[in-house]
Design a protein around this motif. Sequence first.
Motif, PDB file in Angstrom:
ATOM      1  N   GLU A 234      -3.525   1.205  -5.631  1.00 49.57           N
ATOM      2  CA  GLU A 234      -4.078   2.355  -4.902  1.00 49.57           C
ATOM      3  C   GLU A 234      -4.924   1.907  -3.722  1.00 49.57           C
ATOM      4  OE1 GLU A 234      -6.407   6.566  -5.843  1.00 49.57           O
ATOM      5  OE2 GLU A 234      -6.081   5.084  -7.439  1.00 49.57           O
TER       6      GLU A 234
ATOM      7  N   ASN B  34       0.936   1.036  -0.177  1.00 49.92           N
ATOM      8  CA  ASN B  34       1.307   2.254  -0.905  1.00 49.92           C
ATOM      9  C   ASN B  34       1.612   3.403   0.043  1.00 49.92           C
ATOM     10  OD1 ASN B  34      -1.062   4.065  -0.470  1.00 49.92           O
ATOM     11  ND2 ASN B  34      -2.188   2.460  -1.549  1.00 49.92           N
TER      12      ASN B  34
ATOM     13  N   ASN C 142       0.364   6.464  -0.349  1.00 56.11           N
ATOM     14  CA  ASN C 142      -0.704   7.442  -0.562  1.00 56.11           C
ATOM     15  C   ASN C 142      -0.418   8.403  -1.715  1.00 56.11           C
ATOM     16  OD1 ASN C 142      -2.320   6.519   1.649  1.00 56.11           O
ATOM     17  ND2 ASN C 142      -0.957   7.623   3.043  1.00 56.11           N
TER      18      ASN C 142
ATOM     19  N   PHE D  97       1.139   4.728  -7.182  1.00 55.58           N
ATOM     20  CA  PHE D  97       0.346   3.512  -7.303  1.00 55.58           C
ATOM     21  C   PHE D  97       0.729   2.741  -8.566  1.00 55.58           C
ATOM     22  CE2 PHE D  97      -2.379   7.020  -5.663  1.00 55.58           C
ATOM     23  CZ  PHE D  97      -2.313   6.672  -4.315  1.00 55.58           C
TER      24      PHE D  97
END
Length: 226
Positions: free
Chosen positions: A76, A85, A87, A90
């Motif tokens: 994350e 990532n 968003n 994760f």
Amino acid sequence: MAKLTRNSYKRKIILFGVIVFMSIALISTGFAAWVMSQEKKQSKSGNVTVGAVTEGNIEVILDELTVKDFKFEPKESDTTGRVRNDNTNFESLTVTVTGTIKNTQFLKEATIKMNVKDAVTQAETAGYIILPECAKNEVVLTLTDSGTNEKKFSYEITFKWGSKFGGENPGEYYDSAAFNPSEEELSSFEGTQEEKITAYIKSVLDAFHALMDTSTYEVVVTAKLN
């Protein structure tokens, strides 16, 4: 400088579909017949199926999973670098299985075993991941008293990243000094040095993705008579 981001390379991470969470699968024996009953609960998403098998009068009640997925995603906190990532998704490498066993006066032991597809085993052989112990062997659960003839259990099932990624999340590994591909590894790719590196990373993650794309995980808790 070319960067491999979630927008430019969305297939490097595994997303999984709908699962069925089996809360109880009870098998009882008698002198003349076998009797089986099942009760199922469903969750809207996840890639882990958990079921229980019991003998005789023993009953296993499984709690619904709090975390229902293994996700081989960037962390994350990873928002920069070659691999990052999106968003939304994760890293999630641990699922905890908990429950209660009743009528433990008849219980010899309880075990847990996770069954995985051959492709997941191949992913470990290739060095992408390290399988949890219970994916290789049946593991005896540690039980704690919670009442008369009743015990509880809790078991964490955890994947680790393999040697192909230096034992780290790929999002971290590919931005670290430990990542140093050889000229031989880059020789089949064209462009600038950074473009070659980007293409190489994509090829590795593509191969990983091909093995893990449709992976689901079946966990079985077994309570055995004494």
